[in-house]
Design a protein around this motif. Structure first.
Motif, short mmCIF file in Angstrom:
data_model
loop_
_atom_site.label_atom_id
_atom_site.label_comp_id
_atom_site.label_asym_id
_atom_site.label_seq_id
_atom_site.Cartn_x
_atom_site.Cartn_y
_atom_site.Cartn_z
N THR A 43 55.70 14.23 -70.47
CA THR A 43 54.43 14.92 -70.75
C THR A 43 53.27 14.22 -70.06
N SER A 93 64.98 16.09 -76.34
CA SER A 93 64.25 16.63 -75.18
C SER A 93 65.14 17.29 -74.12
N VAL A 144 53.58 19.56 -70.93
CA VAL A 144 54.80 19.37 -70.14
C VAL A 144 54.44 18.88 -68.74
N ALA A 165 54.87 20.26 -75.42
CA ALA A 165 56.12 19.89 -76.11
C ALA A 165 55.79 18.88 -77.19
N GLN A 196 64.99 20.93 -73.82
CA GLN A 196 63.90 21.52 -73.03
C GLN A 196 64.44 21.97 -71.67
N TYR A 206 58.68 31.03 -82.87
CA TYR A 206 59.63 30.23 -82.09
C TYR A 206 61.07 30.65 -82.41
N LEU A 265 59.11 23.28 -77.71
CA LEU A 265 58.66 23.48 -76.33
C LEU A 265 58.05 24.87 -76.20
N VAL A 273 56.43 27.12 -73.04
CA VAL A 273 56.06 27.21 -71.62
C VAL A 273 55.71 28.67 -71.33
N LYS A 291 59.36 29.82 -76.19
CA LYS A 291 58.88 29.13 -77.41
C LYS A 291 60.10 28.75 -78.22
N GLU A 313 62.69 19.03 -81.64
CA GLU A 313 61.91 19.17 -80.41
C GLU A 313 61.26 20.55 -80.43
#
Ligand code: DAH
Length: 344
Positions: free
Chosen positions: A255, A172, A290, A309, A175, A126, A216, A218, A189, A214
């Motif tokens: 989510t 959040s 998500v 997430a 995100q 990440y 995330l 995707v 990431k 947080e």
């Protein structure tokens, strides 16, 4: 006359002996060589001396005066030398003495826990992102599937600065920012640590400002199984290798499905104790897949993208790990508290 002069010099020398500082020496000098000195009287006496004797006596007086002047000068040099020697002695450093201990600051426990969590996530590939603490309603709520007047907004009492701006209530919105910044829609990431704010009255378990992290992910395929694997990995890293996790269904607008994550109690190992309220489990964070609405709002096609997430409270993790019983201890800056958690 000669005797008189010798006596004068002798007296002067014995007084000179008793002198130990420059001040007294100057006074003595004034007395012997100043305007009203004995030598003035002697000059008066010289007027009375027969003419043919005058040069001899005059010379004797002058010689005596010179000798006294020399003695005074000698003493002055000696005193000055002494002064320097004393000063050097006073200021000398004994390098064999033990040093004076410096009081050194250390990282706050919150920073330590953030770094610990960052290290775990960095190891998983990440990257760390940051976002502003003053956030727009759009990013903090609306694009996270929390339209205006949505009842779930009540879950987070907010501190608004204007109609559209507020102190972020969670991390959040990062995100949303990360999804929008990622214009090529590459696999994402990220984690985002930071301060968040709620309109809460401070007490043992509440603070109007606290810290979240947080995470995330995707991409085209991140699944609930991936989320579960990630959560288990993190729980073990934070609370010990023997830990298990449990997911309970929950609700977060951003989510779907949403879960509440519990870790098996690290005190009793799951048997039940006062720490876990006899359940064997301790709640550590919220997470989920998500929500498609979040992806769409940021311009990602939910048919092609999916992800997960999670959001954790840093204070909560620290409280659990270190047995702290009052969240206010993090912010009151009592050194007795802070010093218990000096960085390793
Ligand atoms: N934003 C949530 C809160 O502050 C925490 C959270 C829950 C974040 C679930 C997430 C998540 O990313 O998936 O209460």
């Amino acid at each position: 006359m000669e005797k008189k002069l010798n006596k004068l010099i002798e007296d002067m020398l014995s007084r000179l002996d008793g002198i130990s500082n420059l001040n007294d020496l100057n006074l003595l000098k004034a007395e012997y060589l100043g305007k009203k000195s004995v030598f003035n009287d002697l000059m008066q006496e010289l007027k009375e001396v027969p003419k043919e004797e005058k040069p001899r006596f005059g010379q004797m007086i002058n010689e005596a005066k010179n000798r006294i002047s020399d003695f005074l000068e000698e003493k002055k040099t000696a005193l000055e030398k002494q002064l320097v020697a004393n000063k050097l002695k006073d200021e000398s450093i004994d390098v064999t003495l033990p040093g004076r201990k410096m009081n050194q600051g250390s990282k706050h426990l919150i920073s330590q826990v953030i770094e610990e969590v960052e290290d775990i996530f960095l190891g998983l590939g990440y990257t760390v992102k940051e976002g502003p603490e003053v956030e727009s309603d759009l990013y903090n709520f609306e694009m996270l599937n929390l339209p205006k007047d949505h009842p779930a907004r009540d879950m987070q009492d907010s501190l608004y600065i204007s109609e559209e701006r507020l102190l972020r209530t969670h991390t959040s919105p990062v995100q949303v920012r990360s999804l929008l910044e990622n214009t090529n829609q590459e696999p994402l990431k990220i984690i985002c640590p930071g301060k968040v704010y709620r309109k809460d009255d401070d007490d043992q378990t509440h603070s109007h400002q606290f810290t979240q992290i947080e995470a995330l992910v995707v991409d085209g395929k991140a699944s609930l199984a991936d989320l579960k694997g990630t959560l288990l990995f993190i729980a073990k890293k934070l609370f010990g290798d023997e830990r298990e996790i449990r997911l309970r269904p929950s609700f977060f607008p951003f989510t779907e499905p949403s879960v509440e994550v519990d870790v098996s109690c690290y005190k009793c190992g799951g048997a039940g104790c006062s720490m876990c309220g006899n359940t064997g489990w301790i709640e550590i964070l919220g997470a989920g897949m998500v929500n498609n609405n979040v992806l769409s709002a940021a311009g990602y096609d939910p048919e092609k993208f999916q992800g997960f997430a999670l959001g954790m409270g840093v204070e909560r993790i620290a409280i659990l790990k270190y047995g702290i019983d009052d969240i206010r201890a993090f912010y009151t800056n009592d050194l007795r508290f802070n010093k218990q958690f000096r960085g390793k």
